[in-house]
Structure formats: structure tokens, C-alpha cells
Design an enzyme around this catalytic site. Structure first.
Site, PDB file in Angstrom:
ATOM      1  N   CYS A 159      -1.266   5.767   9.576  1.00  0.00           N
ATOM      2  CA  CYS A 159      -0.059   5.189  10.071  1.00  0.00           C
ATOM      3  C   CYS A 159      -0.307   3.986  10.991  1.00  0.00           C
ATOM      4  CB  CYS A 159       0.566   5.877  11.388  1.00  0.00           C
ATOM      5  SG  CYS A 159       1.148   7.489  10.892  1.00  0.00           S
ATOM      6  N   CYS A 165       6.654  -4.897  15.667  1.00  0.00           N
ATOM      7  CA  CYS A 165       6.310  -3.982  16.628  1.00  0.00           C
ATOM      8  C   CYS A 165       4.838  -4.150  17.130  1.00  0.00           C
ATOM      9  CB  CYS A 165       6.390  -2.525  15.787  1.00  0.00           C
ATOM     10  SG  CYS A 165       8.099  -2.279  15.580  1.00  0.00           S
ATOM     11  N   GLY A 211       6.975  -2.082   5.964  1.00  0.00           N
ATOM     12  CA  GLY A 211       8.293  -2.345   5.827  1.00  0.00           C
ATOM     13  C   GLY A 211       9.393  -1.574   6.574  1.00  0.00           C
ATOM     14  N   GLU A 212      10.596  -2.002   7.110  1.00  0.00           N
ATOM     15  CA  GLU A 212      11.564  -1.429   7.523  1.00  0.00           C
ATOM     16  C   GLU A 212      12.582  -1.232   6.497  1.00  0.00           C
ATOM     17  OE1 GLU A 212      12.762  -0.084  10.564  1.00  0.00           O
ATOM     18  OE2 GLU A 212      14.426   0.510   9.166  1.00  0.00           O
ATOM     19  N   SER A 219      11.292   5.649  15.115  1.00  0.00           N
ATOM     20  CA  SER A 219      10.269   5.149  15.883  1.00  0.00           C
ATOM     21  C   SER A 219      10.525   4.763  17.449  1.00  0.00           C
ATOM     22  CB  SER A 219       9.692   4.042  15.211  1.00  0.00           C
ATOM     23  OG  SER A 219       8.926   4.211  13.736  1.00  0.00           O
ATOM     24  N   LEU A 220      10.328   5.754  18.186  1.00  0.00           N
ATOM     25  CA  LEU A 220      10.877   5.458  19.483  1.00  0.00           C
ATOM     26  C   LEU A 220       9.902   4.781  20.332  1.00  0.00           C
ATOM     27  CD1 LEU A 220      13.465   6.039  21.359  1.00  0.00           C
ATOM     28  CD2 LEU A 220      12.280   7.995  22.145  1.00  0.00           C
ATOM     29  N   HIS A 221       8.615   5.452  20.586  1.00  0.00           N
ATOM     30  CA  HIS A 221       7.532   5.117  21.215  1.00  0.00           C
ATOM     31  C   HIS A 221       7.396   4.526  22.696  1.00  0.00           C
ATOM     32  CE1 HIS A 221       6.077   4.670  17.049  1.00  0.00           C
ATOM     33  NE2 HIS A 221       6.733   3.601  16.838  1.00  0.00           N
ATOM     34  N   ASN A 253      -3.598   4.411  15.944  1.00  0.00           N
ATOM     35  CA  ASN A 253      -4.773   3.905  15.016  1.00  0.00           C
ATOM     36  C   ASN A 253      -5.068   2.438  15.094  1.00  0.00           C
ATOM     37  OD1 ASN A 253      -4.922   6.513  13.502  1.00  0.00           O
ATOM     38  ND2 ASN A 253      -2.985   6.023  13.054  1.00  0.00           N
ATOM     39  N   CYS A 281       3.373   8.471   1.474  1.00  0.00           N
ATOM     40  CA  CYS A 281       3.846   7.492   2.265  1.00  0.00           C
ATOM     41  C   CYS A 281       4.123   6.100   1.456  1.00  0.00           C
ATOM     42  CB  CYS A 281       2.927   7.248   3.433  1.00  0.00           C
ATOM     43  SG  CYS A 281       3.390   6.250   4.682  1.00  0.00           S
ATOM     44  N   CYS A 313       6.467  -7.042   6.913  1.00  0.00           N
ATOM     45  CA  CYS A 313       7.635  -6.534   7.806  1.00  0.00           C
ATOM     46  C   CYS A 313       7.724  -7.553   8.786  1.00  0.00           C
ATOM     47  CB  CYS A 313       7.188  -5.161   8.607  1.00  0.00           C
ATOM     48  SG  CYS A 313       8.493  -4.437   9.350  1.00  0.00           S
ATOM     49  N   CYS A 373       1.401  -2.433  15.488  1.00  0.00           N
ATOM     50  CA  CYS A 373       1.419  -2.079  13.898  1.00  0.00           C
ATOM     51  C   CYS A 373       0.773  -3.038  13.187  1.00  0.00           C
ATOM     52  CB  CYS A 373       2.954  -1.947  13.670  1.00  0.00           C
ATOM     53  SG  CYS A 373       3.036  -1.520  11.948  1.00  0.00           S
ATOM     54  N   GLU A 430       0.968  -1.061   0.122  1.00  0.00           N
ATOM     55  CA  GLU A 430      -0.019  -0.092   0.024  1.00  0.00           C
ATOM     56  C   GLU A 430       0.715   1.306   0.285  1.00  0.00           C
ATOM     57  OE1 GLU A 430      -4.146  -1.564   1.854  1.00  0.00           O
ATOM     58  OE2 GLU A 430      -2.732  -0.780   3.296  1.00  0.00           O
ATOM     59  N   SER A 475      12.251   6.627   7.919  1.00  0.00           N
ATOM     60  CA  SER A 475      11.890   6.222   9.226  1.00  0.00           C
ATOM     61  C   SER A 475      12.331   4.721   9.374  1.00  0.00           C
ATOM     62  CB  SER A 475      10.398   6.412   9.345  1.00  0.00           C
ATOM     63  OG  SER A 475       9.795   6.070  10.196  1.00  0.00           O
TER      64      SER A 475
HETATM   65  N1  SAH Z   1       9.515   0.270  10.023  1.00  0.00           N
HETATM   66  C1  SAH Z   1       9.866   1.995   9.914  1.00  0.00           C
HETATM   67  C2  SAH Z   1       8.812   2.348   9.045  1.00  0.00           C
HETATM   68  C3  SAH Z   1       7.358   2.128   9.539  1.00  0.00           C
HETATM   69  S1  SAH Z   1       6.700   3.734   9.809  1.00  0.00           S
HETATM   70  C4  SAH Z   1       9.550   2.443  11.341  1.00  0.00           C
HETATM   71  O1  SAH Z   1       9.210   1.402  12.416  1.00  0.00           O
HETATM   72  O2  SAH Z   1       9.882   3.640  11.524  1.00  0.00           O
HETATM   73  C5  SAH Z   1       5.347   3.800  10.418  1.00  0.00           C
HETATM   74  C6  SAH Z   1       4.957   4.548  11.614  1.00  0.00           C
HETATM   75  O3  SAH Z   1       3.765   4.477  12.320  1.00  0.00           O
HETATM   76  C7  SAH Z   1       6.115   4.332  12.723  1.00  0.00           C
HETATM   77  O4  SAH Z   1       6.412   5.155  13.502  1.00  0.00           O
HETATM   78  C8  SAH Z   1       4.940   3.310  13.381  1.00  0.00           C
HETATM   79  O5  SAH Z   1       5.871   2.924  14.774  1.00  0.00           O
HETATM   80  C9  SAH Z   1       3.914   3.904  13.583  1.00  0.00           C
HETATM   81  N2  SAH Z   1       2.862   3.125  13.693  1.00  0.00           N
HETATM   82  C10 SAH Z   1       2.571   1.649  13.467  1.00  0.00           C
HETATM   83  N3  SAH Z   1       1.625   1.369  13.998  1.00  0.00           N
HETATM   84  C11 SAH Z   1       0.787   2.283  14.354  1.00  0.00           C
HETATM   85  C12 SAH Z   1      -0.459   2.620  14.694  1.00  0.00           C
HETATM   86  N4  SAH Z   1      -1.327   1.327  14.959  1.00  0.00           N
HETATM   87  N5  SAH Z   1      -0.847   3.591  15.045  1.00  0.00           N
HETATM   88  C13 SAH Z   1      -0.174   4.748  14.756  1.00  0.00           C
HETATM   89  N6  SAH Z   1       1.127   4.531  14.589  1.00  0.00           N
HETATM   90  C14 SAH Z   1       1.664   3.383  14.142  1.00  0.00           C
END
Ligand code: SAH
Length: 371
Positions: A342, A119, A168-169, A222-224, A299, A108, A115, A122, A95, A200
Site C-alpha cells: 500500500c 496525501c 489515483g483517487e 482513508s481516514l488516517h 510502508n 489492487c 494522483c 503516499c 501499477e 477506496s
Molecule cells: N485515493 C484512494 C485510493 C488509494 S488507496 C484513497 O485514498 O483511498 C491506497 C491506500 O493506501 C489508502 O488508504 C492510502 O492512504 C494508503 N497508503 C498510502 N500510502 C501508504 C503508505 N506509504 N503506507 C501504507 N499505506 C499507505
């Protein structure tokens, strides 16, 4: 007679294409002319490239093809966000999402089919992993969107930013991503400024250093979570590359580029990582790196155990960061009515990792919470 597969033009950046033309016994500058036809005028048939001589056009048509990804499905959300489902090989599909705003248009882009990082919040992770995308499949996503939008670099600019934040990463598909990002930034390609192309990553430390040598794009991480215990739970890759090592790599990335900041993405998960204490821990981390923070309201997707933080919680979290002089924005959720927000990108992945089956089994058994 054996037929050899033709090269797909979308697999080459400018230098690669010039080399290919030289191998065909042609002047390298001819490659530049062809690039303009493809990326500025969206032409995929050599016969239409009228300023290229007939003999060369015939020779090119024999050796090179120009094949964008197939659009299987496209859909527009109520807020104008646009999503394409693009067919790859077999049953795989990925997508791509376009997010129009008043002063910019952001695409995007996906880098892999599925992937492998898993995570926990995701939706792409639940699909498992199939393979890396080729450079053609990555730059092809931009081409499909640019053609749809009638984008002409420097004249009719609809597409102003690209973020490698789809499925993907990207740092696990390094060479193809770097080639594709080179076409994004090339004047003969999509002509985007370096800082308007963002990669990212979930935090592959050695590859951040490699990227720093190979390309000059913006970096998002992507820290989180603000501590290792929580981050390892949410982003399993943290076990291999913990926060300190990750931030050190970010510092190195910025040292090579004066005035660069790293964007830290932080998905707001209700009751998990959204408490004032987490914000205070995050402030301390952000003091170490020239940075800004992007808070992403979670999301939801089918089967997830997480919930989105309340608006008031997100604002309170943001205030703690702002009061400590950490530049912090809350990302507006776009396109969620068509699952284009996202973390909602799923495509169709012919999974090689058994993760998809595992997730389905847990869902059916009603134990997705343990996922
Ligand atoms: N693998 C890379 C590229 C994916 S980016 C990375 O991890 O950065 C997608 C972004 O959306 C990342 O910051 C990811 O952590 C965030 N993301 C993933 N699932 C999500 C969700 N359900 N709601 C909001 N953000 C999310």
C-alpha cells in the site's frame, strides 16, 4: 480517406456494448456472446469467436478493437504477490498488484496516472498527476491479471476481490470507474459479488453520495487521523471535506444498504497518529458509523519523512479499539520487497503538476522533511 479511431471493447460495460451492437445493426444479445469470449476465455481476436457468424466477426473487426494495456514489466514478490507495470500513452505507466491468500485473491487496481491529492505519506503523491485512466485502462488491468492467472469466473476462480486502492483517487474519475466496476461485477465479465469490489476514497463527500446512487460496491475511506487538525496535515483534502461531513456521508451510504459497514483505513505512522489518545478519539468517531477499522503499518519509500509504528504500538492501538467493540484488523504487509505494498505504487507519471520536480528538489536539497 479518413480513418476513424475504433472503439475499444474494454471501454464498454454490458449495456454500453449492447447499445454499440444495436448501432451496428446487430442483435444486442450478440454482445453477450462476445463478452464471454473476452472475459471468460481471454480471447482478443474476433476471428477466434467461433460461435459468432463470420459476417458479424468481420463487421466487428472493422468497427471495434480489443486492446488490453501493454505489460512493460512484471515481477513476483517472495510472498507470491505479483506486480505489473502497464504502459499507457506516452511515457506514462501504472501499477496493478495481485495479492494471493489461502481463501481469496485480491487485485489492487489503479484509477489515475498519478494522483493529485498529495496525501503526505503516499508515494504516488510524490509522482504528481497526469490524467484519468479510461474505462478500458481500468478494466484492462483486471483482464491482464485474470489472463495471467487463468481465471475463469464461476469455474476456476483465482481472482475473488478487486480493490480500487492502486494509484489515483477513483472518485475523481467517476464515470470510468463506475463502468469498469460494472464489468467486474457482471456475470459475463468477472462475475464478482458486489461486496467483493471495494472502492477506496480519500473522502470526496459529494462523490460518495453520487456513488451511493450509481453503484452497489463496498466503500473504504482513508481516514488516517481522528481529528481535523491532524487529518488536514496528512490528507489535505480534509480541509475541503472535514471529518464530520465525511462521516455523515458514510452514514448516508450505509443507510441505503442495510447491513453494510464502511472500512476505515488508518495508516500507522510512528509518533504521528499512533498514540493511545488517537485510538480513543477514533473510538468516538467509529460509534457514529457502522464501521470496521483497517490499521495499515506504514510502508516506507525513498525520501519519506515518516516511519512505521512499532508492532507493539500497533497492537496496543488495536486493543483500545477492540476493547471498545470496534472491529479492527491489522493489515499484513504484502509485496514490500518489490514495492507493491500500500502506498508504494509509483508507476511512471509524466507529471503535469510540478509536484514530482518539487519532491526531487527537496530530496536533493536534503529538505524532504519539510515536504
Ligand atoms: N485515493 C484512494 C485510493 C488509494 S488507496 C484513497 O485514498 O483511498 C491506497 C491506500 O493506501 C489508502 O488508504 C492510502 O492512504 C494508503 N497508503 C498510502 N500510502 C501508504 C503508505 N506509504 N503506507 C501504507 N499505506 C499507505
Amino acid at each position: 480517406m479518413t480513418t476513424t479511431a475504433k472503439n475499444n471493447l474494454f471501454d464498454f460495460d454490458r449495456q454500453g456494448l449492447r447499445d454499440l451492437f444495436a448501432q451496428l445493426g446487430e442483435k444486442p444479445y450478440r454482445a453477450d456472446q462476445v463478452m464471454k469470449w473476452v472475459y471468460h476465455r481471454h480471447v482478443t481476436d474476433f476471428a477466434e469467436m467461433t460461435d459468432v457468424g463470420k459476417a458479424l466477426r468481420d463487421k466487428l473487426a472493422d468497427a471495434v478493437e480489443i486492446v488490453p494495456p501493454k505489460t512493460l514489466f512484471e515481477k513476483q514478490a517472495g510472498d507470491g504477490t505479483y506486480k505489473w507495470l502497464l504502459g499507457m500513452d506516452g511515457s506514462n505507466a501504472i501499477e496493478t498488484v495481485f495479492i494471493p491468500e489461502t481463501s481469496r485473491g485480491t487485485l489492487c487496481v489503479s484509477s489515475q496516472v498519478g494522483c493529485g491529492l498529495n496525501c503526505q505519506f503516499c508515494s504516488t503523491a510524490t509522482q504528481g498527476f497526469n490524467r484519468n485512466l479510461s474505462a478500458a485502462e481500468i478494466i484492462g488491468q483486471v483482464w491482464v491479471a485474470a489472463k495471467h492467472l487463468g481465471n475463469v469466473p464461476h469455474h476456476q476462480r483465482k481472482l475473488t476481490n478487486v480493490v480500487m486502492m492502486g494509484m489515483g483517487e477513483p472518485l475523481l474519475n467517476f464515470d470510468n470507474v463506475v463502468t469498469a466496476m460494472s464489468v467486474m461485477r457482471d456475470d459475463l465479465g468477472f462475475g464478482l459479488a458486489n461486496k467483493r469490489v471495494t472502492l477506496s476514497t480519500a473522502g470526496l463527500v459529494p462523490m460518495i453520495d453520487r456513488l451511493s446512487e450509481a453503484s452497489d460496491v463496498s466503500l473504504a475511506v482513508s481516514l488516517h487521523a481522528p481529528n481535523d487538525e491532524l487529518r488536514t496535515e496528512l490528507v489535505p483534502l480534509n480541509k475541503k471535506y472535514p471529518i464530520k461531513e465525511l462521516l455523515d456521508a458514510c452514514v448516508r451510504y450505509t443507510q441505503r444498504r442495510p447491513r453494510t459497514t464502511i472500512t476505515f483505513e488508518y495508516t500507522m505512522l510512528k509518533g504521528v497518529n499512533d498514540q493511545p489518545e488517537h485510538a480513543r478519539q477514533l473510538v468516538k468517531l467509529m460509534r457514529k458509523v457502522p464501521s470496521k477499522v483497517n490499521l495499515i503499518p506504514f510502508n516506507p519509500f525513498h525520501g519519506t519523512r515518516f516511519e512505521r509504528s512499532e508492532e507493539t504500538t500497533i497492537r496496543a492501538f488495536q486493543k483500545i479499539l477492540l476493547d471498545a467493540n470496534v472491529l479492527t484488523m491489522v493489515r499484513r504487509t504484502r509485496g514490500d520487497d518489490i514495492d507493491a505494498a500500500c502506498g508504494q505504487l509509483k508507476g511512471q507519471v509524466d507529471d503535469r503538476t510540478r509536484r514530482q520536480a518539487e519532491f526531487k528538489r527537496k530530496l536533493e536539497g536534503g529538505v524532504a522533511d519539510a515536504a
